[in-house]
Scaffold this active site. Structure first.
Site, PDB file in Angstrom:
ATOM      1  N   SER A  20       0.847  -1.207   0.000  1.00 15.98           N
ATOM      2  CA  SER A  20       0.000   0.000   0.000  1.00 15.98           C
ATOM      3  C   SER A  20       0.880   1.254   0.000  1.00 15.98           C
ATOM      4  CB  SER A  20      -0.898   0.000   1.237  1.00 15.98           C
ATOM      5  OG  SER A  20      -0.097   0.190   2.395  1.00 15.98           O
ATOM      6  N   ASP A  76      -1.336  -1.741  -3.894  1.00 14.31           N
ATOM      7  CA  ASP A  76      -2.687  -1.790  -3.333  1.00 14.31           C
ATOM      8  C   ASP A  76      -3.208  -0.353  -3.156  1.00 14.31           C
ATOM      9  OD1 ASP A  76      -4.917  -2.980  -2.141  1.00 14.31           O
ATOM     10  OD2 ASP A  76      -4.034  -2.925  -0.134  1.00 14.31           O
ATOM     11  N   HIS A  77      -4.388  -0.081  -3.656  1.00 15.14           N
ATOM     12  CA  HIS A  77      -5.027   1.239  -3.512  1.00 15.14           C
ATOM     13  C   HIS A  77      -4.136   2.402  -3.975  1.00 15.14           C
ATOM     14  CE1 HIS A  77      -8.598  -0.214  -1.472  1.00 15.14           C
ATOM     15  NE2 HIS A  77      -7.828  -0.987  -0.741  1.00 15.14           N
ATOM     16  N   ASP A  85      -7.091   3.345  -7.497  1.00 22.47           N
ATOM     17  CA  ASP A  85      -8.352   3.413  -6.759  1.00 22.47           C
ATOM     18  C   ASP A  85      -8.903   4.832  -6.831  1.00 22.47           C
ATOM     19  OD1 ASP A  85     -10.489   3.409  -5.104  1.00 22.47           O
ATOM     20  OD2 ASP A  85      -9.432   2.662  -3.331  1.00 22.47           O
ATOM     21  N   GLU A 118     -11.434   0.103  -9.429  1.00 24.61           N
ATOM     22  CA  GLU A 118     -12.519  -0.127  -8.462  1.00 24.61           C
ATOM     23  C   GLU A 118     -13.753   0.705  -8.789  1.00 24.61           C
ATOM     24  OE1 GLU A 118     -11.426  -0.388  -4.320  1.00 24.61           O
ATOM     25  OE2 GLU A 118     -13.410   0.223  -3.642  1.00 24.61           O
ATOM     26  N   HIS A 156     -13.016  -2.631   5.021  1.00 27.94           N
ATOM     27  CA  HIS A 156     -11.622  -2.694   5.477  1.00 27.94           C
ATOM     28  C   HIS A 156     -11.507  -2.699   7.005  1.00 27.94           C
ATOM     29  CE1 HIS A 156     -10.732  -1.151   1.308  1.00 27.94           C
ATOM     30  NE2 HIS A 156      -9.853  -2.123   1.427  1.00 27.94           N
ATOM     31  N   GLY A 198     -11.170  -5.869   1.550  1.00 24.20           N
ATOM     32  CA  GLY A 198     -11.800  -5.921   2.870  1.00 24.20           C
ATOM     33  C   GLY A 198     -12.292  -7.302   3.242  1.00 24.20           C
ATOM     34  N   SER A 222     -10.878  -9.766   5.214  1.00 22.50           N
ATOM     35  CA  SER A 222     -10.417 -10.483   6.403  1.00 22.50           C
ATOM     36  C   SER A 222     -11.617 -11.022   7.163  1.00 22.50           C
ATOM     37  CB  SER A 222      -9.601  -9.545   7.307  1.00 22.50           C
ATOM     38  OG  SER A 222      -8.251  -9.514   6.856  1.00 22.50           O
ATOM     39  N   ASN A 269      -8.460  -9.971  -1.032  1.00 20.89           N
ATOM     40  CA  ASN A 269      -7.474  -9.199  -0.269  1.00 20.89           C
ATOM     41  C   ASN A 269      -7.588  -9.458   1.234  1.00 20.89           C
ATOM     42  OD1 ASN A 269      -6.945  -8.052  -2.733  1.00 20.89           O
ATOM     43  ND2 ASN A 269      -7.192  -5.945  -2.060  1.00 20.89           N
TER      44      ASN A 269
HETATM   45  P1  13P Z   1      -8.858  -6.300   5.305  1.00 25.55           P
HETATM   46  O1  13P Z   1      -8.740  -5.083   6.141  1.00 25.55           O
HETATM   47  O2  13P Z   1     -10.203  -6.943   5.426  1.00 25.55           O
HETATM   48  O3  13P Z   1      -7.761  -7.293   5.558  1.00 25.55           O
HETATM   49  O4  13P Z   1      -8.740  -5.855   3.768  1.00 25.55           O
HETATM   50  C1  13P Z   1      -7.485  -5.683   3.165  1.00 25.55           C
HETATM   51  C2  13P Z   1      -7.578  -5.017   1.848  1.00 25.55           C
HETATM   52  O5  13P Z   1      -8.611  -4.892   1.228  1.00 25.55           O
HETATM   53  C3  13P Z   1      -6.330  -4.498   1.285  1.00 25.55           C
HETATM   54  O6  13P Z   1      -6.543  -3.769   0.126  1.00 25.55           O
HETATM   55  O1  G3H Z   2      -6.818  -1.740   2.356  1.00 25.98           O
HETATM   56  C1  G3H Z   2      -5.826  -1.387   2.956  1.00 25.98           C
HETATM   57  C2  G3H Z   2      -4.820  -2.369   3.430  1.00 25.98           C
HETATM   58  O2  G3H Z   2      -5.274  -3.077   4.537  1.00 25.98           O
HETATM   59  C3  G3H Z   2      -3.527  -1.664   3.661  1.00 25.98           C
HETATM   60  O3  G3H Z   2      -3.550  -0.978   4.857  1.00 25.98           O
HETATM   61  O4  G3H Z   2      -3.118   1.335   4.164  1.00 25.98           O
HETATM   62  O5  G3H Z   2      -2.726   0.581   6.528  1.00 25.98           O
HETATM   63  O6  G3H Z   2      -1.206  -0.168   4.700  1.00 25.98           O
HETATM   64  P1  G3H Z   2      -2.575   0.296   5.081  1.00 25.98           P
HETATM   65 ZN    ZN Z   3      -8.430  -2.778   0.047  1.00 27.10          ZN
END
Ligand code: 13P
Ligand code: G3H
Ligand code: ZN
Length: 322
Positions: free
Chosen positions: A50, A83-84, A105, A135, A181, A225, A227, A267
């Protein structure tokens, strides 16, 4: 095997009814925990970085850690993904700096602006052999310094996806179907409680996913998101000085179902953070005299590895697919 793009991985995942795990990396122990599990389970993997990870660990350190994993795990395909990505400049910097995949994103922007920014990134990325995730729709929760309240989140509108993909040329699409997230994905008011008093979140909108897939046959869909916020680690944190009441995630059986459909990338970041934090907290509680980082990071890395193994085998279905 050198770093690869996700093109071949997604094609196989789509046809095979499984998903690739995309795990966020911030330091050496996390890279090692993830890739050791993937190597042993013969699973392809996406390691993602990220904006916050680049600010914390530095671009070069992260690229070199991932390159080390490529050397250590020659049997499995590994993607290095942004990521993002918040803007064109960040995406360009990662494309120029060794990444094989980037996410732009612009989902918080109006539709036309999202198309315009995404298209610009796609043109540059494709010229350099790099693939692009975009996205549509807004997830609730926190990513980097962007916080989206639950009421401001919005599901992806299926009627927009064909135009978006056709006009941008993106290679995969992240959609919003109710994931979120972080470790607090839902408020207690959004959930019911089961017989053990654990919060049960509202189910994912599979109707939206199915409508999107119908409009984009064969096209790889991404879930952010995702997890599941394992309650054993929430308990471990809370029993060892932490305070994370009512942390709740996405039920794993729903993710498994999504992986059987058109979702090719899932993710997962917060779950790994919970495993690492719980393990370290417990270690310090049990060994207040210890101060060698190797002693507490070793069990943390081992627990990340076992958690990733569980995801590969029981949730994503990608074990043995390398
Ligand atoms: P979580 O916070 O659910 O692990 O999502 C991670 C994510 O989407 C990273 O881009
Ligand atoms: O979606 C975001 C990921 O969980 C990355 O988190 O921006 O804190 O590195 P971060
Ligand atoms: Zn994400």
């Amino acid at each position: 095997m050198a770093l690869v793009t996700s093109t071949e991985m997604f094609k196989k995942a789509y046809d095979g009814g499984y998903a690739i795990g995309a795990f966020n990396v911030n330091n050496m122990e996390i890279v090692q925990g993830i890739t050791e599990a993937c190597r042993e389970e013969k699973a392809p993997v996406i390691l993602q970085v990220s904006k916050g990870a680049r600010a914390y660990a530095n671009h070069t350190y992260l690229v070199k850690l991932v390159e080390a994993a490529v050397i250590e795990c020659p049997e499995i395909p590994i993607v290095l993904h942004l990521d993002h990505g918040p803007d064109f400049e960040t995406c360009k910097s990662c494309i120029d700096g060794g990444f094989t995949s980037v996410m732009i994103d612009a989902s918080s922007k109006p539709f036309a602006e999202n198309i315009e920014i995404t298209k610009k990134v796609v043109e540059y990325a494709h010229d350099h052999g790099v693939v692009v995730e975009a996205e549509l729709g807004t997830l609730a929760g926190i990513e980097d310094d962007v916080k989206v309240a639950a009421h401001a989140a919005s599901y992806t509108r299926p009627e927009e996806v064909e135009e978006f993909v056709a006009k941008t040329g993106c290679d995969s699409l992240a959609i919003a179907i109710g994931t979120s997230h972080g470790a607090y994905k839902f408020t207690a008011a959004q959930c019911t409680r089961n017989e053990k008093g654990i919060l049960v979140p509202p189910p994912l909108r599979f109707d939206v996913l199915e409508e999107v897939s119908k409009r984009l046959p064969g096209f790889p869909i991404v879930l952010h998101g995702s997890s599941s916020v394992p309650q054993n680690y929430v308990k471990m944190i809370n029993e060892n000085g932490g305070k994370m009441p009512d942390a709740v995630g996405i039920p794993e059986e729903q993710l498994r179902h999504a992986a059987e459909l058109s979702v090719c990338k899932i993710n997962i970041d917060s779950d790994l953070r919970l495993a690492m934090t719980g393990t370290v907290r417990q270690f310090f509680n049990e060994h207040p005299d210890k101060f060698d980082p190797r002693e507490y990071l070793k069990p943390a890395r081992a627990n990340i590895k076992e958690l990733v193994r569980h995801k590969l085998v029981d949730v994503l279905g990608c074990a043995g697919k390398a």
